[in-house]
Design a protein around this motif. Structure first.
Motif, PDB file in Angstrom:
ATOM      1  N   GLY A 282      -6.949   7.170  63.020  1.00  0.00           N
ATOM      2  CA  GLY A 282      -5.647   7.047  62.275  1.00  0.00           C
ATOM      3  C   GLY A 282      -5.784   7.106  60.598  1.00  0.00           C
ATOM      4  N   GLY A 283      -4.371   7.548  60.205  1.00  0.00           N
ATOM      5  CA  GLY A 283      -4.495   7.701  58.569  1.00  0.00           C
ATOM      6  C   GLY A 283      -4.784   9.294  58.288  1.00  0.00           C
ATOM      7  N   LYS A 284      -4.424   9.236  57.079  1.00  0.00           N
ATOM      8  CA  LYS A 284      -4.886  10.970  56.754  1.00  0.00           C
ATOM      9  C   LYS A 284      -5.572  10.939  55.262  1.00  0.00           C
ATOM     10  N   MET A 285      -6.532  11.499  55.141  1.00  0.00           N
ATOM     11  CA  MET A 285      -7.372  11.976  53.904  1.00  0.00           C
ATOM     12  C   MET A 285      -6.319  12.676  53.031  1.00  0.00           C
ATOM     13  N   VAL A 310      -9.594  10.146  49.755  1.00  0.00           N
ATOM     14  CA  VAL A 310      -9.385   8.736  50.036  1.00  0.00           C
ATOM     15  C   VAL A 310      -8.406   8.658  51.379  1.00  0.00           C
ATOM     16  N   LEU A 311      -8.742   7.600  52.131  1.00  0.00           N
ATOM     17  CA  LEU A 311      -7.718   7.619  53.422  1.00  0.00           C
ATOM     18  C   LEU A 311      -6.693   6.838  53.211  1.00  0.00           C
ATOM     19  N   VAL A 312      -5.320   7.523  53.336  1.00  0.00           N
ATOM     20  CA  VAL A 312      -4.215   6.739  53.053  1.00  0.00           C
ATOM     21  C   VAL A 312      -3.373   6.464  54.453  1.00  0.00           C
ATOM     22  N   VAL A 313      -2.770   5.392  54.887  1.00  0.00           N
ATOM     23  CA  VAL A 313      -2.106   5.100  55.881  1.00  0.00           C
ATOM     24  C   VAL A 313      -0.456   4.874  55.299  1.00  0.00           C
ATOM     25  N   ASP A 314       0.388   5.316  56.137  1.00  0.00           N
ATOM     26  CA  ASP A 314       1.842   5.119  55.951  1.00  0.00           C
ATOM     27  C   ASP A 314       2.159   3.648  56.867  1.00  0.00           C
TER      28      ASP A 314
END
Ligand code: K7E
Ligand code: CUA
Length: 653
Positions: A282-285, A310-314
């Motif tokens: 999950g998440g996106k780079m 960086v890996l970000v999560v909504d």
């Protein structure tokens, strides 16, 4: 009209600040017999050791100071984010990379919240972490050497304030942004802040083997200000709590515009759930640019690497991971009791202290007791999560700590006091004045399942008449209270370095046995080390000259060097050959645009010297190391740029 009454309230609070700090209004704390018993309680006889270490943040000094408790004696200022000529931090070639950032070399910061590593919810004394607010960074200090060994920049953040707090097995050190900003950064009108800026909450993993830090993921939250945070523990382990203010999402005149909402939030983040989501892809780079600086104890050298993503999560993509707990009036501190049940929100502008219940929070989630949502994040019903309120305990609550015996201690900035109250009954049991305008307070282990509830240290913003005057700028200070009895007792005032915000305390016995005494020469892997006098040499490579030098009581080898020319860049690499405890040597060169080096036994450090004029120039040892310390010196002959003098070096010839 509403706006006007807010302004009136705020200026009333401002006026109270002045009253709170007014020396004329203070009660005397100088009682004869009482003060002699207080003196006994903080007296640590010459040669004896203190019971606790206290790591006190330096605020705008950017450093971390180490004191003993109960004596209040200062042992060391550990350089972290700011250059320090005393220790050559950020001046020598080895540590300059530690202060590298995506903005270039940034030799200063504003450090607020140290936190000691934990295992199974108890202090383990391996590391202390601390945040840089201004150019967002997290630093790790190794408590075997008391040196900063790693600094990681935090991307997508600004005003890294709700940091750096560790989870109960040091799985993560958590860093929350104070300011929300455009993510990614871009050129846009400030007036379009609302709904468009984001607040990044960063979970930085700590490798259980070697302590290595890495930004595991960032949660991109609504554009509030994230002020402080604390991890869940015990039953609430796996959660992290963040206070927010400016849920109004104002971008101007925040003193008014961010004080409109009756309640802001504590954001509850189920990091275990997000970790699982991330581990399953999950998440996106997203592209990013941030520095990761690591100091190697064997090469005695730091390297700086720029990380590019960086890996970000909504949060809306991970249902059930984030909830908002309504909390009155711009809460500052966010503190969790040792059992993990109570989450205290210290509403700066609220008359009462709000305490939430973790159990009730889970129940409210289960039974969907929601009052709407903010950007898709459910807002829990206030009454359904409320454990209790401490009624009118004081004015301007900031921070709360716990003694592990069912009591909580809250600082009140405006009424200038520490107030003791009981968890569960919410009754105030004692209050003591502080001198003046207290910010944080600290009980050793207060941020763990096992506090050592013997002392509380209050850290004050204003000292006015408390010490001898030193011109317009007077010292900041800490005050130590005995909390073993029902009532608190003020024992000691002592000055602090910079502006202390938070501190972390730990029994000395946990750290003392692991404290390093020397660096072993045979483990020295510095690229330019000379491990014996036989290995010393001077090597020319074009205009660059490398001096492989050693130091031992009481000479440098070599101590005469000729053949250096104006225009050369001379690198001195000096190894301290001593293998005894507490025998550093220093070295300094006339006209060098750097600091002296203070080199520990077995260590190698380097500085650069660019001689500007022909002549014979001395260097000397800066640390009084032996009876013949004044004999510990040398000369470098510098010739004109076009001279033919051969490079040569010697000792005792
Ligand atoms: Cu209250 Cu930066 Cu923790 Cu200071 S903050 S007081
Ligand atoms: Cu070596 Cu003084």
């Amino acid at each position: 009209m509403k706006r006007l009454s807010k302004l009136v309230l705020l200026s009333a609070l401002g006026a109270l600040t002045l009253i709170g700090c007014n020396p004329a209004g203070k009660k005397s704390d100088k009682g004869g017999a009482l003060s002699s018993s207080a003196a006994e309680k903080v007296y640590v006889a010459p040669g004896e050791h203190d019971e606790f270490y206290a790591f006190v943040s330096g605020g705008f000094s950017g450093q971390l100071a180490v004191y003993g408790l109960p004596s209040g004696r200062l042992f060391k200022v550990i350089p972290v984010f700011s250059q320090d000529a005393e220790k050559a931090w950020g001046y020598n070639e080895e540590t300059k990379p530690m202060l590298n950032t995506s903005y270039g070399f940034v030799p200063w910061d504003d450090s607020h919240h140290p936190d000691i590593s934990q295992t199974a919810g108890e202090l383990d004394g391996r590391y202390v972490f601390i945040n840089a607010n201004n150019t967002p960074r997290i630093a790790k200090i190794d408590l075997t050497t008391f040196e900063t060994t790693e600094i990681i920049e935090v991307p997508n953040s600004a005003g890294n304030h709700s940091s750096s707090f560790v989870t109960e097995n040091t799985e993560y050190v958590v860093a929350g942004t104070r300011f929300s900003v455009p993510v990614p950064q871009r050129d846009m009108p400030i007036s379009e802040y609302k709904g468009n800026f984001k607040g990044a909450l960063s979970f930085i993993s700590v490798n259980p083997e070697d302590g290595g830090m890495d930004v595991k993921f960032q949660l991109l939250m609504p554009g509030f200000n994230y002020d402080l945070s604390h991890p869940g523990r015990g039953k609430s382990h796996g959660w992290f709590f963040f206070t927010t203010y400016n849920t109004e999402e104002a971008s101007t005149l925040l003193e008014v515009n961010a004080s409109q909402n009756d309640k802001d939030f504590i954001a509850a983040v189920n990091w275990k759930k997000i970790e699982e989501y991330v581990n399953n892809g999950g998440g996106k780079m997203m592209p990013a640019n941030y520095a990761h600086n690591v100091y190697d104890e064997h090469t005695h050298t730091a390297t700086s690497t720029m990380k590019k993503e960086v890996l970000v999560v909504d949060p809306s993509e991970v249902p059930g991971a984030v909830y908002l707990l309504p909390t009155p009036k711009s809460p500052h501190g966010c503190d969790v009791d040792p059992s993990g049940e109570y989450i205290v929100g210290n509403g700066k502008l609220s008359a009462n202290l709000t305490v939430h219940s973790f159990t009730k929070m889970l129940d409210a989630i289960e039974n969907k007791k929601f009052d709407g949502d903010a950007y898709g994040i459910p807002i829990l019903n206030f009454d359904s999560v409320l454990a209790g309120t401490v009624e009118q305990p004081g004015l301007g609550p900031l921070h709360t700590e716990f003694d592990g015996k069912g009591n909580a201690y809250t600082t009140f900035f405006i009424s200038s006091e520490v107030v003791k109250w009981k968890l569960g009954t919410w009754d105030v049991v004692d209050r003591k004045s502080t001198y003046y305008s207290v910010g944080h307070l600290m009980i050793p282990g207060g941020n763990s399942q096992k506090p050592f509830g013997k002392y509380v240290l209050a850290m004050n913003k204003i000292t006015k008449d408390r010490y001898l005057p030193t011109g317009p700028e007077v010292t900041q200070s800490a005050q130590l209270y005995d909390i073993t009895g029902e009532k608190m007792e003020l024992l000691l005032d002592f000055p602090t370095v910079g502006e202390p915000h938070y501190a972390a305390g730990i029994p000395a016995d946990i750290i003392k046995p692991n404290s390093k005494k020397i660096f072993k020469l045979e483990e020295n892997k510095h690229k330019y080390a000379a491990l014996s006098e036989a290995d010393t040499k001077v090597v020319r490579n074009g205009k660059e000259v490398h001096v492989y030098m050693t130091m031992i009581r009481s000479h440098f080898s070599p101590d005469n060097i000729e053949g250096i020319k104006v225009g050369d860049k001379v690198y001195f690499h000096i190894t301290n050959l001593e293998q005894d405890y507490d025998v550093p040597h220093g070295v300094s060169m006339i006209g060098a645009n750097t600091s002296e080096l203070l080199i520990m036994p077995g260590q190698t450090e380097s500085f650069v010297w660019e001689p500007k004029q022909p002549g014979v120039w001395p260097f000397y040892c800066t640390d009084f190391c032996s009876a013949l310390h004044q004999e510990m010196q040398g000369y470098v002959r510098v010739s004109p740029a076009n001279s033919n003098i051969e490079l040569s070096w010697s000792l005792g010839e």
